[in-house]
Design a protein around this motif. Structure first.
Motif, PDB file in Angstrom:
ATOM      1  N   TYR A 163       4.785   5.486   0.035  1.00 54.87           N
ATOM      2  CA  TYR A 163       3.845   5.310   1.134  1.00 54.87           C
ATOM      3  C   TYR A 163       4.624   5.023   2.413  1.00 54.87           C
ATOM      4  O   TYR A 163       5.714   4.442   2.364  1.00 54.87           O
ATOM      5  CB  TYR A 163       2.889   4.142   0.844  1.00 54.87           C
ATOM      6  CG  TYR A 163       1.878   4.466  -0.222  1.00 54.87           C
ATOM      7  CD1 TYR A 163       0.591   4.855   0.123  1.00 54.87           C
ATOM      8  CD2 TYR A 163       2.210   4.420  -1.569  1.00 54.87           C
ATOM      9  CE1 TYR A 163      -0.342   5.181  -0.848  1.00 54.87           C
ATOM     10  CE2 TYR A 163       1.292   4.751  -2.556  1.00 54.87           C
ATOM     11  CZ  TYR A 163       0.019   5.126  -2.186  1.00 54.87           C
ATOM     12  OH  TYR A 163      -0.900   5.457  -3.144  1.00 54.87           O
TER      13      TYR A 163
ATOM     14  N   SER B 266      -8.622   3.883  -1.067  1.00 52.22           N
ATOM     15  CA  SER B 266      -7.203   3.815  -0.692  1.00 52.22           C
ATOM     16  C   SER B 266      -6.482   2.666  -1.396  1.00 52.22           C
ATOM     17  O   SER B 266      -5.306   2.777  -1.740  1.00 52.22           O
ATOM     18  CB  SER B 266      -7.035   3.699   0.821  1.00 52.22           C
ATOM     19  OG  SER B 266      -7.586   2.484   1.293  1.00 52.22           O
ATOM     20  N   VAL B 267      -7.170   1.556  -1.630  1.00 52.36           N
ATOM     21  CA  VAL B 267      -6.569   0.417  -2.332  1.00 52.36           C
ATOM     22  C   VAL B 267      -6.392   0.765  -3.812  1.00 52.36           C
ATOM     23  O   VAL B 267      -5.334   0.519  -4.399  1.00 52.36           O
ATOM     24  CB  VAL B 267      -7.419  -0.865  -2.155  1.00 52.36           C
ATOM     25  CG1 VAL B 267      -6.827  -2.029  -2.929  1.00 52.36           C
ATOM     26  CG2 VAL B 267      -7.551  -1.213  -0.674  1.00 52.36           C
TER      27      VAL B 267
ATOM     28  N   TRP C 154      -0.532  -0.817   8.030  1.00 53.61           N
ATOM     29  CA  TRP C 154      -1.219   0.201   7.250  1.00 53.61           C
ATOM     30  C   TRP C 154      -0.197   1.089   6.545  1.00 53.61           C
ATOM     31  O   TRP C 154       0.972   1.163   6.953  1.00 53.61           O
ATOM     32  CB  TRP C 154      -2.131   1.037   8.147  1.00 53.61           C
ATOM     33  CG  TRP C 154      -1.391   1.699   9.292  1.00 53.61           C
ATOM     34  CD1 TRP C 154      -1.168   1.178  10.546  1.00 53.61           C
ATOM     35  CD2 TRP C 154      -0.749   2.971   9.259  1.00 53.61           C
ATOM     36  NE1 TRP C 154      -0.444   2.063  11.293  1.00 53.61           N
ATOM     37  CE2 TRP C 154      -0.169   3.170  10.531  1.00 53.61           C
ATOM     38  CE3 TRP C 154      -0.595   3.968   8.294  1.00 53.61           C
ATOM     39  CZ2 TRP C 154       0.550   4.323  10.867  1.00 53.61           C
ATOM     40  CZ3 TRP C 154       0.114   5.113   8.609  1.00 53.61           C
ATOM     41  CH2 TRP C 154       0.669   5.282   9.890  1.00 53.61           C
TER      42      TRP C 154
ATOM     43  N   ARG D  99      -8.150   4.196   5.613  1.00 50.55           N
ATOM     44  CA  ARG D  99      -6.707   3.978   5.454  1.00 50.55           C
ATOM     45  C   ARG D  99      -6.438   2.603   4.835  1.00 50.55           C
ATOM     46  O   ARG D  99      -7.110   1.624   5.169  1.00 50.55           O
ATOM     47  CB  ARG D  99      -6.049   4.089   6.826  1.00 50.55           C
ATOM     48  CG  ARG D  99      -4.556   4.050   6.780  1.00 50.55           C
ATOM     49  CD  ARG D  99      -3.924   4.580   8.036  1.00 50.55           C
ATOM     50  NE  ARG D  99      -4.263   3.791   9.200  1.00 50.55           N
ATOM     51  CZ  ARG D  99      -3.839   4.061  10.426  1.00 50.55           C
ATOM     52  NH1 ARG D  99      -3.089   5.111  10.650  1.00 50.55           N
ATOM     53  NH2 ARG D  99      -4.179   3.292  11.428  1.00 50.55           N
ATOM     54  N   TYR D 100      -5.439   2.530   3.946  1.00 45.69           N
ATOM     55  CA  TYR D 100      -5.022   1.285   3.308  1.00 45.69           C
ATOM     56  C   TYR D 100      -4.420   0.359   4.360  1.00 45.69           C
ATOM     57  O   TYR D 100      -3.548   0.771   5.133  1.00 45.69           O
ATOM     58  CB  TYR D 100      -3.988   1.594   2.222  1.00 45.69           C
ATOM     59  CG  TYR D 100      -3.347   0.371   1.631  1.00 45.69           C
ATOM     60  CD1 TYR D 100      -3.915  -0.286   0.545  1.00 45.69           C
ATOM     61  CD2 TYR D 100      -2.160  -0.133   2.156  1.00 45.69           C
ATOM     62  CE1 TYR D 100      -3.322  -1.417   0.001  1.00 45.69           C
ATOM     63  CE2 TYR D 100      -1.564  -1.263   1.611  1.00 45.69           C
ATOM     64  CZ  TYR D 100      -2.150  -1.896   0.538  1.00 45.69           C
ATOM     65  OH  TYR D 100      -1.558  -3.006   0.011  1.00 45.69           O
TER      66      TYR D 100
ATOM     67  N   GLU E   2      -9.365  -1.533   3.015  1.00 45.97           N
ATOM     68  CA  GLU E   2      -9.406  -0.207   3.620  1.00 45.97           C
ATOM     69  C   GLU E   2     -10.103  -0.322   4.960  1.00 45.97           C
ATOM     70  O   GLU E   2     -11.113  -1.025   5.079  1.00 45.97           O
ATOM     71  CB  GLU E   2     -10.162   0.751   2.697  1.00 45.97           C
ATOM     72  CG  GLU E   2     -10.215   2.178   3.208  1.00 45.97           C
ATOM     73  CD  GLU E   2     -10.873   3.093   2.196  1.00 45.97           C
ATOM     74  OE1 GLU E   2     -10.203   3.470   1.218  1.00 45.97           O
ATOM     75  OE2 GLU E   2     -12.072   3.411   2.393  1.00 45.97           O
TER      76      GLU E   2
ATOM     77  N   LEU F 250      -3.382   3.223  -4.237  1.00 48.00           N
ATOM     78  CA  LEU F 250      -2.055   2.608  -4.168  1.00 48.00           C
ATOM     79  C   LEU F 250      -1.710   1.899  -5.475  1.00 48.00           C
ATOM     80  O   LEU F 250      -0.564   1.909  -5.906  1.00 48.00           O
ATOM     81  CB  LEU F 250      -1.985   1.626  -2.998  1.00 48.00           C
ATOM     82  CG  LEU F 250      -0.592   1.063  -2.750  1.00 48.00           C
ATOM     83  CD1 LEU F 250      -0.207   1.211  -1.292  1.00 48.00           C
ATOM     84  CD2 LEU F 250      -0.509  -0.383  -3.173  1.00 48.00           C
TER      85      LEU F 250
ATOM     86  N   GLU G   7      -5.493  -7.029   0.874  1.00 45.29           N
ATOM     87  CA  GLU G   7      -5.421  -5.578   0.934  1.00 45.29           C
ATOM     88  C   GLU G   7      -6.844  -5.065   1.102  1.00 45.29           C
ATOM     89  O   GLU G   7      -7.754  -5.545   0.433  1.00 45.29           O
ATOM     90  CB  GLU G   7      -4.853  -5.008  -0.364  1.00 45.29           C
ATOM     91  CG  GLU G   7      -3.462  -5.491  -0.685  1.00 45.29           C
ATOM     92  CD  GLU G   7      -2.998  -4.969  -2.021  1.00 45.29           C
ATOM     93  OE1 GLU G   7      -2.917  -3.733  -2.185  1.00 45.29           O
ATOM     94  OE2 GLU G   7      -2.741  -5.797  -2.909  1.00 45.29           O
TER      95      GLU G   7
END
Length: 176
Positions: free
Chosen positions: A33, A20-21, A172, A151-152, A147, A24, A145
């Motif tokens: 987002y 997720s990181v 998040w 989820r980020y 996960e 992004l 940052e």
């Protein structure tokens, strides 16, 4: 396709970040987002004034957040909407550091990966992009940052000597 800003800065460690990181920070063009954040502000009057001048978002719990990213060959523009409050910054790579222009200040961050999280550590600050300010004033400005459960998640905090905490926001994001 060319490397993204964060791929350039981190090199091989970028590819060891959680999915997720990486996602992004892997975009070219526009991405969007949405999520939620909890925002706390300091109580010190000097800190409150600094936060107001920097146009930092007001305090709140479960504040809806939308982040729109625009990546191009010269860098990235991040447009953040904390509820109705807007905060924009411009990110670029120079001298192997991440430069973030936020209002009157230009931050220089060294990025590193530790225990699966991406950390931003302040390496320098300039007023108007020209006048260097003592780095020690900004030692308590940082970002993480990571996960969590796929989820980020993010955490940003800023405190200054004499002013104390300006802000801490964490939450998040998911692709919108």
């Amino acid at each position: 396709m060319s490397s993204t800003l964060f791929q350039q800065l981190l090199g091989a460690p970028f590819f060891r970040l959680p999915a997720s990181v990486r996602a992004l920070h892997s975009g070219h063009g526009r991405s969007r987002y949405a999520g939620s954040a909890t925002i706390t502000r300091g109580r010190n009057p000097i800190g409150r004034l600094c936060a107001a001048v920097a146009r930092l978002p007001p305090a709140g719990i479960d504040v809806p957040i939308v982040v729109e990213l625009q990546a191009d060959a010269r860098g990235e523009t991040w447009q953040r909407h904390f509820g109705k409050h807007r905060m924009q910054s411009r990110l670029q790579v120079r001298d192997k550091l991440l430069h973030e222009r936020l209002g009157l200040l230009q931050f220089r961050f060294a990025l590193h990966v530790h225990d699966g999280a991406l950390w931003w550590q302040t390496a320098g600050v300039r007023l108007f992009g020209l006048l260097p300010l003592p780095a020690s004033w900004f030692a308590e400005v940082r970002c993480r940052e990571r996960e969590h459960e796929g989820r980020y998640e993010f955490m940003v905090e800023a405190a200054l000597p004499l002013a104390g905490r300006l802000i801490r926001y964490e939450g998040w994001l998911e692709p919108a």
